[in-house]
Structure formats: C-alpha cells, structure tokens
Design a protein around this motif. Structure first.
Motif, PDB file in Angstrom:
ATOM      1  N   LYS A  31      -7.291  -4.823  -2.425  1.00 28.39           N
ATOM      2  CA  LYS A  31      -5.964  -4.829  -3.027  1.00 28.39           C
ATOM      3  C   LYS A  31      -4.967  -5.591  -2.155  1.00 28.39           C
ATOM      4  CE  LYS A  31      -4.680  -1.255  -5.378  1.00 28.39           C
ATOM      5  NZ  LYS A  31      -4.262   0.103  -5.799  1.00 28.39           N
ATOM      6  N   TYR A  33      -0.689  -7.189  -2.202  1.00 24.57           N
ATOM      7  CA  TYR A  33       0.619  -6.963  -2.810  1.00 24.57           C
ATOM      8  C   TYR A  33       1.620  -7.988  -2.283  1.00 24.57           C
ATOM      9  CZ  TYR A  33      -1.645  -2.326  -2.658  1.00 24.57           C
ATOM     10  OH  TYR A  33      -2.539  -1.287  -2.740  1.00 24.57           O
ATOM     11  N   TYR A  35       5.875  -8.056  -1.889  1.00 21.56           N
ATOM     12  CA  TYR A  35       7.143  -7.364  -1.999  1.00 21.56           C
ATOM     13  C   TYR A  35       8.272  -8.345  -1.713  1.00 21.56           C
ATOM     14  CZ  TYR A  35       4.690  -2.847  -1.644  1.00 21.56           C
ATOM     15  OH  TYR A  35       3.878  -1.764  -1.861  1.00 21.56           O
ATOM     16  N   LEU A  45       8.300  -4.108  -5.180  1.00 24.22           N
ATOM     17  CA  LEU A  45       7.001  -4.700  -5.506  1.00 24.22           C
ATOM     18  C   LEU A  45       7.174  -5.722  -6.622  1.00 24.22           C
ATOM     19  CD1 LEU A  45       3.894  -4.499  -5.031  1.00 24.22           C
ATOM     20  CD2 LEU A  45       3.860  -2.866  -6.932  1.00 24.22           C
ATOM     21  N   TYR A  48       0.886  -7.557  -7.647  1.00 26.54           N
ATOM     22  CA  TYR A  48      -0.228  -6.955  -6.930  1.00 26.54           C
ATOM     23  C   TYR A  48      -1.541  -7.392  -7.566  1.00 26.54           C
ATOM     24  CZ  TYR A  48      -0.008  -3.308 -10.592  1.00 26.54           C
ATOM     25  OH  TYR A  48       0.027  -2.624 -11.787  1.00 26.54           O
ATOM     26  N   TYR A  50      -5.883  -6.206  -7.757  1.00 25.50           N
ATOM     27  CA  TYR A  50      -6.949  -5.260  -7.418  1.00 25.50           C
ATOM     28  C   TYR A  50      -8.165  -5.964  -6.824  1.00 25.50           C
ATOM     29  CZ  TYR A  50      -4.532  -1.636 -10.093  1.00 25.50           C
ATOM     30  OH  TYR A  50      -3.616  -0.719 -10.551  1.00 25.50           O
ATOM     31  N   LEU A  96      -9.518  -0.459  -1.575  1.00 28.01           N
ATOM     32  CA  LEU A  96      -9.443  -0.160  -3.004  1.00 28.01           C
ATOM     33  C   LEU A  96      -9.078   1.296  -3.275  1.00 28.01           C
ATOM     34  CD1 LEU A  96      -9.782  -1.609  -5.692  1.00 28.01           C
ATOM     35  CD2 LEU A  96     -12.167  -0.874  -5.725  1.00 28.01           C
ATOM     36  N   VAL A  97      -9.629   2.221  -2.494  1.00 22.85           N
ATOM     37  CA  VAL A  97      -9.392   3.634  -2.753  1.00 22.85           C
ATOM     38  C   VAL A  97      -8.561   4.288  -1.655  1.00 22.85           C
ATOM     39  CG1 VAL A  97     -11.403   3.937  -4.199  1.00 22.85           C
ATOM     40  CG2 VAL A  97     -11.628   4.196  -1.728  1.00 22.85           C
ATOM     41  N   GLN A  98      -7.844   3.507  -0.908  1.00 28.71           N
ATOM     42  CA  GLN A  98      -7.029   4.006   0.203  1.00 28.71           C
ATOM     43  C   GLN A  98      -5.620   3.470   0.020  1.00 28.71           C
ATOM     44  OE1 GLN A  98      -5.406   5.636   2.780  1.00 28.71           O
ATOM     45  NE2 GLN A  98      -7.425   5.797   3.702  1.00 28.71           N
ATOM     46  N   GLU A  99      -4.632   4.390   0.054  1.00 25.17           N
ATOM     47  CA  GLU A  99      -3.269   3.950  -0.239  1.00 25.17           C
ATOM     48  C   GLU A  99      -2.573   3.263   0.919  1.00 25.17           C
ATOM     49  OE1 GLU A  99      -3.992   7.492  -2.979  1.00 25.17           O
ATOM     50  OE2 GLU A  99      -4.362   7.042  -0.867  1.00 25.17           O
ATOM     51  N   THR A 100      -3.066   3.407   2.133  1.00 25.88           N
ATOM     52  CA  THR A 100      -2.376   2.832   3.284  1.00 25.88           C
ATOM     53  C   THR A 100      -2.327   1.323   3.161  1.00 25.88           C
ATOM     54  OG1 THR A 100      -3.153   4.634   4.685  1.00 25.88           O
ATOM     55  CG2 THR A 100      -2.284   2.674   5.784  1.00 25.88           C
ATOM     56  N   GLN A 101      -1.106   0.786   3.146  1.00 25.59           N
ATOM     57  CA  GLN A 101      -0.919  -0.655   3.037  1.00 25.59           C
ATOM     58  C   GLN A 101      -0.549  -1.213   4.403  1.00 25.59           C
ATOM     59  OE1 GLN A 101       1.755  -1.755  -0.130  1.00 25.59           O
ATOM     60  NE2 GLN A 101       0.801  -0.335  -1.576  1.00 25.59           N
ATOM     61  N   TYR A 102      -1.109  -2.360   4.734  1.00 25.08           N
ATOM     62  CA  TYR A 102      -0.825  -3.057   5.984  1.00 25.08           C
ATOM     63  C   TYR A 102      -0.093  -4.339   5.641  1.00 25.08           C
ATOM     64  CZ  TYR A 102      -4.086   0.282   7.904  1.00 25.08           C
ATOM     65  OH  TYR A 102      -4.700   1.447   8.251  1.00 25.08           O
ATOM     66  N   PHE A 103       1.005  -4.573   6.346  1.00 22.84           N
ATOM     67  CA  PHE A 103       1.902  -5.666   6.008  1.00 22.84           C
ATOM     68  C   PHE A 103       1.761  -6.851   6.938  1.00 22.84           C
ATOM     69  CE2 PHE A 103       4.828  -4.097   2.750  1.00 22.84           C
ATOM     70  CZ  PHE A 103       4.494  -2.756   2.725  1.00 22.84           C
ATOM     71  N   GLY A 104       2.017  -8.028   6.384  1.00 28.04           N
ATOM     72  CA  GLY A 104       2.143  -9.223   7.183  1.00 28.04           C
ATOM     73  C   GLY A 104       3.537  -9.321   7.773  1.00 28.04           C
TER      74      GLY A 104
ATOM     75  N   PHE B  34       3.783   8.408   3.513  1.00 27.06           N
ATOM     76  CA  PHE B  34       3.553   7.393   4.540  1.00 27.06           C
ATOM     77  C   PHE B  34       4.838   7.122   5.304  1.00 27.06           C
ATOM     78  CE2 PHE B  34      -0.579   5.866   3.060  1.00 27.06           C
ATOM     79  CZ  PHE B  34      -0.631   6.449   1.810  1.00 27.06           C
ATOM     80  N   TYR B  36       6.521   4.256   7.997  1.00 25.25           N
ATOM     81  CA  TYR B  36       6.417   2.928   8.577  1.00 25.25           C
ATOM     82  C   TYR B  36       7.623   2.691   9.472  1.00 25.25           C
ATOM     83  CZ  TYR B  36       2.872   1.495   5.116  1.00 25.25           C
ATOM     84  OH  TYR B  36       1.733   1.378   4.354  1.00 25.25           O
ATOM     85  N   PRO B  44       6.828  -4.195   7.762  1.00 23.74           N
ATOM     86  CA  PRO B  44       6.670  -2.802   8.187  1.00 23.74           C
ATOM     87  C   PRO B  44       5.353  -2.581   8.914  1.00 23.74           C
ATOM     88  CG  PRO B  44       7.441  -2.928   5.918  1.00 23.74           C
ATOM     89  CD  PRO B  44       7.055  -4.309   6.315  1.00 23.74           C
ATOM     90  N   ASN B  96      -2.242   3.432  -7.041  1.00 20.75           N
ATOM     91  CA  ASN B  96      -1.938   3.459  -5.612  1.00 20.75           C
ATOM     92  C   ASN B  96      -0.779   2.579  -5.213  1.00 20.75           C
ATOM     93  OD1 ASN B  96      -4.096   5.165  -5.419  1.00 20.75           O
ATOM     94  ND2 ASN B  96      -5.494   3.647  -4.622  1.00 20.75           N
ATOM     95  N   LEU B  98       2.934   2.030  -3.917  1.00 23.41           N
ATOM     96  CA  LEU B  98       3.829   2.818  -3.079  1.00 23.41           C
ATOM     97  C   LEU B  98       5.265   2.614  -3.513  1.00 23.41           C
ATOM     98  CD1 LEU B  98       2.472   2.270   0.570  1.00 23.41           C
ATOM     99  CD2 LEU B  98       2.130   4.246  -0.922  1.00 23.41           C
TER     100      LEU B  98
END
Lengths: 112, 110
Positions: A31, A33, A35, A45, A48, A50, A96-104, B34, B36, B44, B96, B98
């Motif tokens: 996944k 995204y 923003y 957002l 996005y 999948y 895919l099944v984990q909500e934690t998003q990591y940002f650039g 969550f 951040y 973030p 999912n 946010l």
C-alpha cells in the motif's frame, strides 16, 4: 527504519507546467499513499494504492493523478500546475494488513 | 463521523517541565491509535501504535497511553530537541486509511 524516498525535495515551477513528483520505497509494501499538507495544517489524503495497477482517490479532491506500475514506485503528476497547487506533498507506504504508515521526507512545491 | 482531535494546538514548556498532550477520538471499532512526530518541512516519523485500552508504550522521554476515548502522550523532562509537532491518527475504514488530528506543536525552551 523506513526506506521511502521522494524527489525532488523542493520544486519551484511556473504556472501551466507539467510536473511529476517521485516516490519510491524499498520495503516491499503493497500500500502507498499521497498526502497534501499546507504549513501548520492537517494532512489530507489525496490518493492511495493497494498494489500494482490499483489507484484510488482520497478524501481531498485533487487535480493530480497517480500511477502504480511497479510495487516500489508511486509517482504523482500534475498536468498543468497552478498557484493553488502550492503545498507540501507527502508519500507514505504500509504493509497490506498493517495500518502503520511510514512517510517519506516530502516534496515542497511552489507554483508561481 | 470518525474524528481525531488533539489538544492543545500549541504548548510551550521550559526544559525539564513535564506535560501531556491529548488525542481524543470518535472512531468506531478502533483498530489502533498512532502517534507520529513531525519536524518542520519533513515527513511524519512513526513513534507508537496502541491497540487496547490500558496499553502503554515508551520511547526515551515519551510515553503513550490509551483509554477507550482518548490517548495521552506524556513528555517527561523534555529537552529542546523534543520540539516538534506531534500527530495522532486512527484508521477509519476497512481500507486502513488513517485520519489525522490537527497536531500539537510543542516548543521546549532551554
């Protein structure tokens, strides 16, 4: 440690130009995204995905478009930039099944 | 409507002065809360995820806690390098996505 990259970091461009903001991640996340965030304001957002060949519009209406031809790559394109597009654009990814998003690190866009 | 609300909007502390940031949520069927950290002009940085009421997580001077209606980010003896905007977020649909709060801008003076 998140490995997600955005280029360029800063872009100043004239009205009417076509621009593409690049986003790549090396974590194999399905996944991704995009923003939009104005200074001191909330994240909104705008797109996005999948996975490959999947793209959806987010909550905030945007004139930009995205594509997802490869898992690791999620570019955002503005066909004709306008001053109203001036903002910071942040890319993120998650499993895919984990909500934690990591940002650039973000791209700060200024349209003159 | 699923919402995440943070308070205060801004907080000024002296170095060493402990305090708490609040995040209240009205997301139904919460699947995680969550936190951040965001520095000016940057993306973030993920800090914590909390999944159930009573859960606590710590990282250096930060401790996050969760109740059924809100989460707190406690900052113990903060240092100037803790100055940043702290964001909380919660997933709001099966996809999912946010939803983010407006953030608390923390300024720690030496």
């Amino acid at each position: 440690e998140a490995d997600i990259y955005q280029t360029p970091r800063y872009l100043v461009i004239g009205t009417g130009k076509k621009i593409t903001l690049e986003c790549s991640q090396t974590m194999g996340h399905d996944k991704m995204y995009w923003y939009q965030q104005d200074p001191g304001m909330e994240l909104h957002l705008i797109h996005y995905s999948y996975g490959v060949n999947s793209t959806e519009k987010g909550d905030l209406s945007s004139e930009s478009t995205v594509s997802r031809i490869r898992t690791e790559h999620f570019p955002l394109t503005l066909e004709s930039a306008r001053p109203s597009h001036t903002s910071q654009y942040l890319c993120a990814s998650s499993e895919l099944v984990q909500e934690t998003q990591y940002f650039g690190p973000g791209t700060r866009l200024l349209v003159l | 409507e699923d919402q995440v609300t943070q308070s205060p909007e801004a907080l000024r502390l002296q170095e060493g002065e402990s305090s708490s940031l609040n995040c209240s949520y009205t997301v139904s069927g919460l699947r995680g809360l969550f936190w951040y950290r965001q520095d000016p002009g940057k993306g973030p940085e993920f800090l914590f995820t909390l999944y159930s009421a009573g859960e606590e997580k710590e990282k250096e001077r930060l401790k996050a806690t969760l109740t059924k209606k809100e989460s707190f980010l406690h900052i113990t003896a903060p240092k100037p390098e803790d100055s940043a905007t702290y964001l909380c977020a919660a997933p709001y649909n099966a996809g999912n996505m946010l939803t983010f709060g407006g953030g608390t801008r923390l300024m720690v003076k030496p």
